[in-house]
Motif scaffolding. Structure first.
Motif, mmCIF file in Angstrom:
data_model
loop_
_atom_site.group_PDB
_atom_site.id
_atom_site.type_symbol
_atom_site.label_atom_id
_atom_site.label_comp_id
_atom_site.label_asym_id
_atom_site.label_seq_id
_atom_site.Cartn_x
_atom_site.Cartn_y
_atom_site.Cartn_z
ATOM 1 N N ARG A 235 -6.454 18.263 -0.355
ATOM 2 C CA ARG A 235 -7.834 18.518 -0.795
ATOM 3 C C ARG A 235 -7.962 18.312 -2.316
ATOM 4 N NH1 ARG A 235 -10.275 24.014 1.394
ATOM 5 N NH2 ARG A 235 -12.080 23.048 0.325
ATOM 6 N N ILE A 236 -6.945 18.773 -3.051
ATOM 7 C CA ILE A 236 -6.981 18.565 -4.503
ATOM 8 C C ILE A 236 -6.892 17.067 -4.822
ATOM 9 C CG2 ILE A 236 -5.698 18.938 -6.656
ATOM 10 C CD1 ILE A 236 -4.911 21.690 -5.542
ATOM 11 N N GLY A 237 -6.027 16.324 -4.095
ATOM 12 C CA GLY A 237 -5.904 14.890 -4.299
ATOM 13 C C GLY A 237 -7.222 14.174 -4.026
ATOM 14 N N ALA A 238 -7.930 14.599 -2.993
ATOM 15 C CA ALA A 238 -9.214 13.972 -2.675
ATOM 16 C C ALA A 238 -10.230 14.220 -3.784
ATOM 17 C CB ALA A 238 -9.733 14.504 -1.338
ATOM 18 N N ALA A 239 -10.230 15.464 -4.335
ATOM 19 C CA ALA A 239 -11.153 15.785 -5.416
ATOM 20 C C ALA A 239 -10.850 14.940 -6.659
ATOM 21 C CB ALA A 239 -11.069 17.280 -5.746
ATOM 22 N N LEU A 240 -9.574 14.824 -7.001
ATOM 23 C CA LEU A 240 -9.194 14.033 -8.167
ATOM 24 C C LEU A 240 -9.519 12.552 -7.960
ATOM 25 C CD1 LEU A 240 -5.710 15.587 -9.106
ATOM 26 C CD2 LEU A 240 -7.928 15.999 -10.185
ATOM 27 N N SER A 241 -9.372 12.055 -6.742
ATOM 28 C CA SER A 241 -9.689 10.663 -6.445
ATOM 29 C C SER A 241 -11.161 10.366 -6.686
ATOM 30 C CB SER A 241 -9.297 10.341 -5.006
ATOM 31 O OG SER A 241 -9.607 9.001 -4.689
ATOM 32 N N LYS A 242 -12.034 11.289 -6.273
ATOM 33 C CA LYS A 242 -13.478 11.095 -6.492
ATOM 34 C C LYS A 242 -13.804 11.076 -7.990
ATOM 35 C CE LYS A 242 -15.032 13.168 -2.137
ATOM 36 N NZ LYS A 242 -15.807 14.271 -1.508
ATOM 37 N N ILE A 243 -13.193 12.007 -8.727
ATOM 38 C CA ILE A 243 -13.457 12.055 -10.171
ATOM 39 C C ILE A 243 -12.978 10.768 -10.844
ATOM 40 C CG2 ILE A 243 -12.866 13.255 -12.312
ATOM 41 C CD1 ILE A 243 -12.649 15.837 -10.662
ATOM 42 N N ALA A 244 -11.795 10.298 -10.455
ATOM 43 C CA ALA A 244 -11.245 9.084 -11.047
ATOM 44 C C ALA A 244 -12.119 7.882 -10.735
ATOM 45 C CB ALA A 244 -9.814 8.851 -10.546
ATOM 46 N N ASP A 245 -12.598 7.785 -9.509
ATOM 47 C CA ASP A 245 -13.456 6.653 -9.146
ATOM 48 C C ASP A 245 -14.755 6.673 -9.932
ATOM 49 O OD1 ASP A 245 -11.549 5.822 -7.365
ATOM 50 O OD2 ASP A 245 -12.518 6.691 -5.601
ATOM 51 N N VAL B 106 0.835 -1.200 0.000
ATOM 52 C CA VAL B 106 0.000 0.000 0.000
ATOM 53 C C VAL B 106 0.867 1.245 0.000
ATOM 54 C CG1 VAL B 106 -1.705 1.309 1.320
ATOM 55 C CG2 VAL B 106 -1.933 -1.168 1.103
ATOM 56 N N LEU B 107 1.894 1.240 0.883
ATOM 57 C CA LEU B 107 2.750 2.418 0.997
ATOM 58 C C LEU B 107 3.570 2.651 -0.264
ATOM 59 C CD1 LEU B 107 4.024 1.978 4.660
ATOM 60 C CD2 LEU B 107 2.307 3.602 3.843
ATOM 61 N N SER B 108 4.020 1.591 -0.889
ATOM 62 C CA SER B 108 4.895 1.739 -2.047
ATOM 63 C C SER B 108 4.159 2.219 -3.288
ATOM 64 C CB SER B 108 5.590 0.405 -2.346
ATOM 65 O OG SER B 108 4.635 -0.590 -2.695
ATOM 66 N N SER B 109 2.839 2.037 -3.352
ATOM 67 C CA SER B 109 2.090 2.445 -4.532
ATOM 68 C C SER B 109 1.294 3.733 -4.332
ATOM 69 C CB SER B 109 1.125 1.316 -4.942
ATOM 70 O OG SER B 109 0.175 1.087 -3.914
ATOM 71 N N ARG B 110 1.335 4.301 -3.148
ATOM 72 C CA ARG B 110 0.544 5.490 -2.851
ATOM 73 C C ARG B 110 1.423 6.668 -2.455
ATOM 74 N NH1 ARG B 110 -4.427 5.097 -5.058
ATOM 75 N NH2 ARG B 110 -5.096 2.924 -4.888
ATOM 76 N N ASP B 111 0.982 7.844 -2.846
ATOM 77 C CA ASP B 111 1.643 9.067 -2.405
ATOM 78 C C ASP B 111 1.228 9.323 -0.957
ATOM 79 O OD1 ASP B 111 3.006 11.653 -2.674
ATOM 80 O OD2 ASP B 111 0.971 12.452 -2.513
ATOM 81 N N PRO B 112 2.163 9.440 -0.032
ATOM 82 C CA PRO B 112 1.806 9.554 1.390
ATOM 83 C C PRO B 112 1.031 10.822 1.733
ATOM 84 C CG PRO B 112 4.161 9.948 1.046
ATOM 85 C CD PRO B 112 3.618 9.446 -0.241
ATOM 86 N N LEU B 113 1.153 11.866 0.923
ATOM 87 C CA LEU B 113 0.478 13.125 1.253
ATOM 88 C C LEU B 113 -0.968 13.133 0.760
ATOM 89 C CD1 LEU B 113 0.642 16.022 2.387
ATOM 90 C CD2 LEU B 113 1.421 16.754 0.122
ATOM 91 N N THR B 114 -1.172 12.752 -0.516
ATOM 92 C CA THR B 114 -2.508 12.885 -1.115
ATOM 93 C C THR B 114 -3.293 11.578 -1.119
ATOM 94 O OG1 THR B 114 -1.664 12.389 -3.320
ATOM 95 C CG2 THR B 114 -1.636 14.705 -2.610
ATOM 96 N N GLY B 115 -2.635 10.452 -0.950
ATOM 97 C CA GLY B 115 -3.320 9.158 -1.034
ATOM 98 C C GLY B 115 -3.536 8.678 -2.457
ATOM 99 N N LEU B 116 -3.141 9.468 -3.432
ATOM 100 C CA LEU B 116 -3.244 9.038 -4.830
ATOM 101 C C LEU B 116 -2.089 8.096 -5.170
ATOM 102 C CD1 LEU B 116 -4.076 12.464 -6.523
ATOM 103 C CD2 LEU B 116 -5.675 10.644 -5.919
ATOM 104 N N MET B 117 -2.164 7.488 -6.365
ATOM 105 C CA MET B 117 -1.039 6.691 -6.834
ATOM 106 C C MET B 117 0.208 7.566 -6.961
ATOM 107 S SD MET B 117 -2.392 4.067 -9.804
ATOM 108 C CE MET B 117 -3.113 5.364 -10.812
ATOM 109 N N ASN B 118 1.372 6.978 -6.651
ATOM 110 C CA ASN B 118 2.610 7.711 -6.859
ATOM 111 C C ASN B 118 3.100 7.528 -8.293
ATOM 112 O OD1 ASN B 118 3.707 5.148 -6.909
ATOM 113 N ND2 ASN B 118 4.547 5.281 -4.831
ATOM 114 N N ARG B 119 4.241 8.108 -8.570
ATOM 115 C CA ARG B 119 4.771 8.103 -9.944
ATOM 116 C C ARG B 119 5.050 6.666 -10.422
ATOM 117 N NH1 ARG B 119 7.957 11.972 -12.604
ATOM 118 N NH2 ARG B 119 8.382 11.283 -14.732
ATOM 119 N N ARG B 120 5.626 5.828 -9.562
ATOM 120 C CA ARG B 120 5.959 4.461 -9.960
ATOM 121 C C ARG B 120 4.714 3.647 -10.256
ATOM 122 N NH1 ARG B 120 9.145 0.727 -5.759
ATOM 123 N NH2 ARG B 120 7.116 0.882 -4.736
#
Length: 552
Positions: free
Chosen positions: A434-444, A372-386
């Motif tokens: 907050r921006i990461g949360a908004a983008l997560s909802k749109i993506a879902d 979970v940690l390796s695939s997520r950005d710790p600040l926004t909770g979105l996927m990281n670059r890798r």
């Protein structure tokens, strides 16, 4: 030690198994005596071949010398006949001499002919030869050129249709003014008489061949070989261009040969190795069978004992260990059911399995958290670059397979450095969350991929959408960020906004993911240059035009 030896010699691992070690030790003790016997027999065979080779060479040399003596007797006869013919010709009775002497010719001469100065047969004991042109015969021309007796290659006698040699003797060696030549046909069987004085062993054969390798006669008699090329194709060229030789091998035959002086004939003696060495080969074969049979018995006995006493207990322990490793925690080994040598191993496997299972539980829990940690950005909770790279690669392949478009949207928060400088990094992190949360909802909601690309940059990927739908979705993302109403005094609108670059996978020249990302980044740069807070695609359409169209 064993692993070091294996790595140095680069041998397969199975050679160093317990079973193979036992087999090697047993074979080392049991087989040397048999191997020594085979070695002695091999030495005996080599000595026998050497002895036969020497004997063959001597036979060939002596037989060739004897053949030369026979040819000398032929030459003496022809010299006498030439003298008589020369004297008779002066009285005009040359041909009558040939006719009158036909009945008293030696039995080894099948016909007797006189060739005139024009190269045509003037008279002969065989009437059908009269008028035959001898100018085309190499041995005839050679006799005229050298003034000596010459012998032809293999021919078939016209009179008896049997292998013969034509011998030419120029009369000019007796009478310098005469251009006539005596030609006699000598049966090849006569030349082979010399072989009768030699007793050859079983498997040995002798051949008289001409300059082309044609067999004139053989001993023992081989009618199917006479008149054909010597059956030694691999070494025949060597025989024909050399005066003598020995120890030549061709298809399990050894050959020795010698050239008969003043002719193009050669005496060849061969020995069939298989026949000559049949007895000793039989002994060697029997010894090898003993060697193989003894080795097989040793292998079987060692194999069975190692199976019952060593490998079967090891397999039982290994089977339980594998099942415990697969999750069968209800299984265990009873040390008392094994021989004393393996009871300690069984107890150790039980203890090791228990420790392994405890550690496995902890490891699985840690791996889950790590994934979970390796695939997520710790600040926004979105996927990281890798994680984004992996997800985009899969989406690209799926879109390519279905020949469907894919939209790649690059998002950059406008003047975010000024936001951090004004409100501090803690507020900046809160803004990104907050921006990461908004983008997560749109993506879902749209089955899209959302990720933090780095710093204040984000990415959202919409699979299977048209260019117009992608522009509308990108505009929706822009409005969602602006609709968060995060105060930003350094921005024109007074709130946090974003610039977006859109690139479609089916656009001209987009053949790789790298080109797709680069195109989106270039369009993002255009959006910033045009005044920020807008979406730009390849057609340089912006969200402002889209909004204007809708208002209109």
């Amino acid at each position: 030690m064993v692993s070091t030896l294996q790595s140095m010699l680069r041998l397969p691992r199975w050679i160093f198994t317990i079973r193979m070690r036992l087999i090697l030790v047993t074979l080392t003790l049991a087989l040397p005596a048999l191997a020594y016997r085979i070695h002695n027999l091999e030495v005996s065979r080599t000595n026998e071949i050497f002895a036969q080779t020497e004997a063959l060479a001597q036979i060939a040399e002596r037989a060739a010398a004897s053949q030369h003596d026979l040819l000398s007797s032929v030459e003496s006869f022809l010299r006498t006949a030439a003298y008589i013919y020369a004297q008779s010709s002066k009285r005009g009775a040359g041909c009558s001499l040939v006719q009158s002497g036909a009945t008293i010719l030696p039995n080894w001469i099948t016909n007797f002919s006189i060739v005139g100065s024009d190269g045509l047969v003037q008279c002969s004991t065989l009437p059908s030869l009269i008028g035959v042109d001898a100018n085309k015969r190499d041995f005839y021309r050679q006799a005229l050129a050298t003034g000596k007796m010459t012998v032809s290659e293999f021919v078939l006698s016209r009179g008896r249709n049997e292998p013969s040699l034509l011998v030419a003797f120029p009369i000019q060696s007796i009478d310098a003014e005469s251009k006539n030549v005596i030609i006699v046909s000598v049966g090849a069987q006569w030349f082979g008489r010399i072989l009768d004085q030699y007793k050859v062993k079983r498997g040995v054969a002798a051949y008289l061949i001409d300059g082309k390798g044609i067999v004139l006669t053989s001993k023992p008699a081989q009618p199917d070989v006479v008149g054909k090329v010597l059956p030694a194709s691999q070494i025949l060229a060597t025989i024909l261009r050399s005066d003598r030789g020995s120890d030549l091998e061709d298809n399990n035959f050894l050959y020795s040969f010698a050239h008969i002086e003043d002719t193009n004939l050669r005496l060849v003696v061969s020995v069939n190795e298989q026949i000559m060495l049949s007895k000793i080969n039989s002994d060697i074969a029997f010894a090898r069978h003993e060697f193989v049979g003894g080795g097989v018995l040793v292998l079987l006995a060692t194999w069975l004992m190692s199976e019952l006493l060593i490998l079967r207990p090891i397999r039982r322990i290994a089977a339980v260990a594998r099942k415990r490793a697969d999750g069968r925690r209800d299984l265990s080994l009873d040390p008392t059911a094994f021989p004393p040598e393996f009871s300690l191993l069984a107890s150790a496997v039980n203890g090791m399995a228990e420790k392994y299972e405890g550690r496995e539980d902890k490891l699985q829990s840690a791996n889950s958290e790590l994934n979970v940690l390796s695939s997520r950005d710790p600040l926004t909770g979105l996927m990281n670059r890798r994680a984004l790279d992996v997800a985009v690669d899969l989406a690209w392949k799926e879109a390519s397979r279905k020949k469907a478009p894919m939209a790649f949207v690059m998002i950059d928060i406008d003047r975010f450095k000024h936001f951090n400088d004004t409100y501090g990094h803690m507020e900046g992190d809160a803004c990104l969350r907050r921006i990461g949360a908004a983008l997560s909802k749109i993506a879902d909601f749209h089955s899209a991929l959302a990720a933090r690309y780095g710093g204040e940059e984000f990415v959202i990927v919409f699979p299977f959408v048209s260019a117009m739908d992608a522009l509308e979705l990108a505009e929706f993302v822009r409005l969602a960020i602006q609709g968060l109403n995060i105060t930003h005094s350094g921005n024109e609108s007074g709130f946090v906004t974003a610039s977006l670059g859109l690139k479609m996978s089916n656009a001209t020249g987009v053949s790789t993911i790298a080109k797709l990302v680069r195109g989106a980044d270039e369009n993002l740069y255009v959006a910033k240059k045009l005044g920020r807070n807008q979406v730009v695609n390849d057609a340089r359409w912006t969200s402002r035009f889209l909004v204007q169209d809708r208002v209109a």
